[in-house]
Design a protein around this motif. Structure first.
Motif, PDB file in Angstrom:
ATOM      1  N   ALA A   1       0.785  -1.254  -0.096  1.00  0.00           N
ATOM      2  CA  ALA A   1       0.104  -0.090  -0.034  1.00  0.00           C
ATOM      3  C   ALA A   1       0.995   1.121   0.071  1.00  0.00           C
ATOM      4  O   ALA A   1       0.625   2.445  -0.658  1.00  0.00           O
ATOM      5  CB  ALA A   1      -0.973   0.022   1.311  1.00  0.00           C
ATOM      6  N   ASP A   2       1.852   1.420   0.914  1.00  0.00           N
ATOM      7  CA  ASP A   2       2.814   2.467   0.986  1.00  0.00           C
ATOM      8  C   ASP A   2       3.913   1.875   1.634  1.00  0.00           C
ATOM      9  O   ASP A   2       4.264   0.993   2.153  1.00  0.00           O
ATOM     10  CB  ASP A   2       2.204   3.416   1.700  1.00  0.00           C
ATOM     11  CG  ASP A   2       2.537   4.917   1.186  1.00  0.00           C
ATOM     12  OD1 ASP A   2       3.630   5.089   0.433  1.00  0.00           O
ATOM     13  OD2 ASP A   2       2.020   5.967   1.795  1.00  0.00           O
ATOM     14  N   SER A   3       5.074   2.809   1.418  1.00  0.00           N
ATOM     15  CA  SER A   3       6.474   2.509   2.126  1.00  0.00           C
ATOM     16  C   SER A   3       6.681   3.992   2.871  1.00  0.00           C
ATOM     17  O   SER A   3       6.416   5.120   2.363  1.00  0.00           O
ATOM     18  CB  SER A   3       7.374   2.064   1.141  1.00  0.00           C
ATOM     19  OG  SER A   3       7.781   3.186   0.098  1.00  0.00           O
ATOM     20  N   TYR A   4       7.412   3.847   3.731  1.00  0.00           N
ATOM     21  CA  TYR A   4       7.890   4.863   4.631  1.00  0.00           C
ATOM     22  C   TYR A   4       9.242   4.688   5.056  1.00  0.00           C
ATOM     23  O   TYR A   4       9.945   3.484   5.475  1.00  0.00           O
ATOM     24  CB  TYR A   4       7.029   5.129   5.836  1.00  0.00           C
ATOM     25  CG  TYR A   4       5.668   5.498   5.931  1.00  0.00           C
ATOM     26  CD1 TYR A   4       5.140   6.736   5.926  1.00  0.00           C
ATOM     27  CD2 TYR A   4       4.708   4.221   5.646  1.00  0.00           C
ATOM     28  CE1 TYR A   4       3.787   6.839   5.735  1.00  0.00           C
ATOM     29  CE2 TYR A   4       3.249   4.735   5.284  1.00  0.00           C
ATOM     30  CZ  TYR A   4       3.079   5.873   5.533  1.00  0.00           C
ATOM     31  OH  TYR A   4       1.668   6.292   5.257  1.00  0.00           O
ATOM     32  N   PRO A   5      10.212   5.945   5.062  1.00  0.00           N
ATOM     33  CA  PRO A   5      11.597   5.537   5.646  1.00  0.00           C
ATOM     34  C   PRO A   5      11.434   5.331   7.163  1.00  0.00           C
ATOM     35  O   PRO A   5      10.361   5.482   7.963  1.00  0.00           O
ATOM     36  CB  PRO A   5      12.053   7.139   5.653  1.00  0.00           C
ATOM     37  CG  PRO A   5      11.177   7.829   4.687  1.00  0.00           C
ATOM     38  CD  PRO A   5       9.815   7.235   4.620  1.00  0.00           C
ATOM     39  N   LEU A   6      12.374   4.514   7.643  1.00  0.00           N
ATOM     40  CA  LEU A   6      12.242   3.910   9.000  1.00  0.00           C
ATOM     41  C   LEU A   6      12.059   5.253  10.012  1.00  0.00           C
ATOM     42  O   LEU A   6      11.222   5.257  10.827  1.00  0.00           O
ATOM     43  CB  LEU A   6      13.562   3.357   9.370  1.00  0.00           C
ATOM     44  CG  LEU A   6      13.586   2.581  10.671  1.00  0.00           C
ATOM     45  CD1 LEU A   6      12.568   1.500  10.592  1.00  0.00           C
ATOM     46  CD2 LEU A   6      15.013   1.851  10.807  1.00  0.00           C
ATOM     47  N   ARG A   7      12.520   6.407   9.760  1.00  0.00           N
ATOM     48  CA  ARG A   7      12.542   7.664  10.645  1.00  0.00           C
ATOM     49  C   ARG A   7      11.067   7.687  10.465  1.00  0.00           C
ATOM     50  O   ARG A   7      10.480   8.592  11.610  1.00  0.00           O
ATOM     51  CB  ARG A   7      13.234   8.619  10.133  1.00  0.00           C
ATOM     52  CG  ARG A   7      12.980   9.108   8.955  1.00  0.00           C
ATOM     53  CD  ARG A   7      13.938  10.332   8.596  1.00  0.00           C
ATOM     54  NE  ARG A   7      13.698  10.880   7.334  1.00  0.00           N
ATOM     55  CZ  ARG A   7      14.234  10.313   6.271  1.00  0.00           C
ATOM     56  NH1 ARG A   7      14.702   9.431   6.154  1.00  0.00           N
ATOM     57  NH2 ARG A   7      13.677  11.133   4.994  1.00  0.00           N
ATOM     58  N   GLU A   8      10.159   7.336   9.900  1.00  0.00           N
ATOM     59  CA  GLU A   8       8.741   7.836   9.751  1.00  0.00           C
ATOM     60  C   GLU A   8       7.674   6.780  10.517  1.00  0.00           C
ATOM     61  O   GLU A   8       6.593   6.613  10.084  1.00  0.00           O
ATOM     62  CB  GLU A   8       8.315   8.298   8.685  1.00  0.00           C
ATOM     63  CG  GLU A   8       8.843   9.618   7.992  1.00  0.00           C
ATOM     64  CD  GLU A   8       8.336   9.817   6.767  1.00  0.00           C
ATOM     65  OE1 GLU A   8       7.400   9.565   6.502  1.00  0.00           O
ATOM     66  OE2 GLU A   8       9.322  11.207   6.168  1.00  0.00           O
ATOM     67  N   ALA A   9       8.341   5.743  10.887  1.00  0.00           N
ATOM     68  CA  ALA A   9       7.704   4.705  11.660  1.00  0.00           C
ATOM     69  C   ALA A   9       6.456   4.929  12.374  1.00  0.00           C
ATOM     70  O   ALA A   9       5.506   4.204  12.235  1.00  0.00           O
ATOM     71  CB  ALA A   9       8.569   3.498  12.179  1.00  0.00           C
ATOM     72  N   ALA A  10       6.283   5.868  13.145  1.00  0.00           N
ATOM     73  CA  ALA A  10       5.190   6.360  13.837  1.00  0.00           C
ATOM     74  C   ALA A  10       4.169   6.703  12.994  1.00  0.00           C
ATOM     75  O   ALA A  10       3.079   6.356  13.361  1.00  0.00           O
ATOM     76  CB  ALA A  10       5.811   7.511  14.751  1.00  0.00           C
ATOM     77  N   THR A  11       4.482   7.402  11.806  1.00  0.00           N
ATOM     78  CA  THR A  11       3.378   7.747  10.876  1.00  0.00           C
ATOM     79  C   THR A  11       2.851   6.566  10.186  1.00  0.00           C
ATOM     80  O   THR A  11       1.897   6.337  10.224  1.00  0.00           O
ATOM     81  CB  THR A  11       4.003   8.783   9.846  1.00  0.00           C
ATOM     82  OG1 THR A  11       4.660   9.786  10.568  1.00  0.00           O
ATOM     83  CG2 THR A  11       2.877   9.240   8.680  1.00  0.00           C
ATOM     84  N   ALA A  12       3.786   5.730   9.900  1.00  0.00           N
ATOM     85  CA  ALA A  12       3.294   4.178   9.327  1.00  0.00           C
ATOM     86  C   ALA A  12       2.445   3.712  10.259  1.00  0.00           C
ATOM     87  O   ALA A  12       1.322   3.010   9.754  1.00  0.00           O
ATOM     88  CB  ALA A  12       4.624   3.463   8.972  1.00  0.00           C
ATOM     89  N   HIS A  13       2.754   3.634  11.535  1.00  0.00           N
ATOM     90  CA  HIS A  13       1.858   2.863  12.606  1.00  0.00           C
ATOM     91  C   HIS A  13       0.581   3.632  12.479  1.00  0.00           C
ATOM     92  O   HIS A  13      -0.460   3.096  12.620  1.00  0.00           O
ATOM     93  CB  HIS A  13       2.780   3.023  13.854  1.00  0.00           C
ATOM     94  CG  HIS A  13       1.877   2.241  14.924  1.00  0.00           C
ATOM     95  ND1 HIS A  13       0.935   2.669  15.888  1.00  0.00           N
ATOM     96  CD2 HIS A  13       1.952   0.659  15.018  1.00  0.00           C
ATOM     97  CE1 HIS A  13       0.546   1.787  16.475  1.00  0.00           C
ATOM     98  NE2 HIS A  13       1.075   0.611  16.259  1.00  0.00           N
TER      99      HIS A  13
END
Length: 51
Positions: free
Chosen positions: A23-35
């Motif tokens: 569905a989407d990918s996020y940089p690891l530093r944006e893990a909170a946004t992904a969650h």
């Protein structure tokens, strides 16, 4: 049973019979946004964290 299922899935993946929807990918530093995206239930596939 779980091991047999994992082996079957691995074989299916190796044979190209699985379709994985990202569905989407996020940089690891944006893990909170992904969650937050996952918890909001607005995804129709997997979320990938990229190192």
């Amino acid at each position: 049973m779980a091991v047999q299922l994992a082996v079957a899935r691995g074989a299916a993946a190796a044979a190209g019979r699985l379709r994985i929807v990202v569905a989407d990918s996020y940089p690891l530093r944006e893990a909170a946004t992904a969650h937050r995206t996952i918890m909001a239930g607005h995804t129709t596939g997997k979320i990938v964290l990229v190192p």
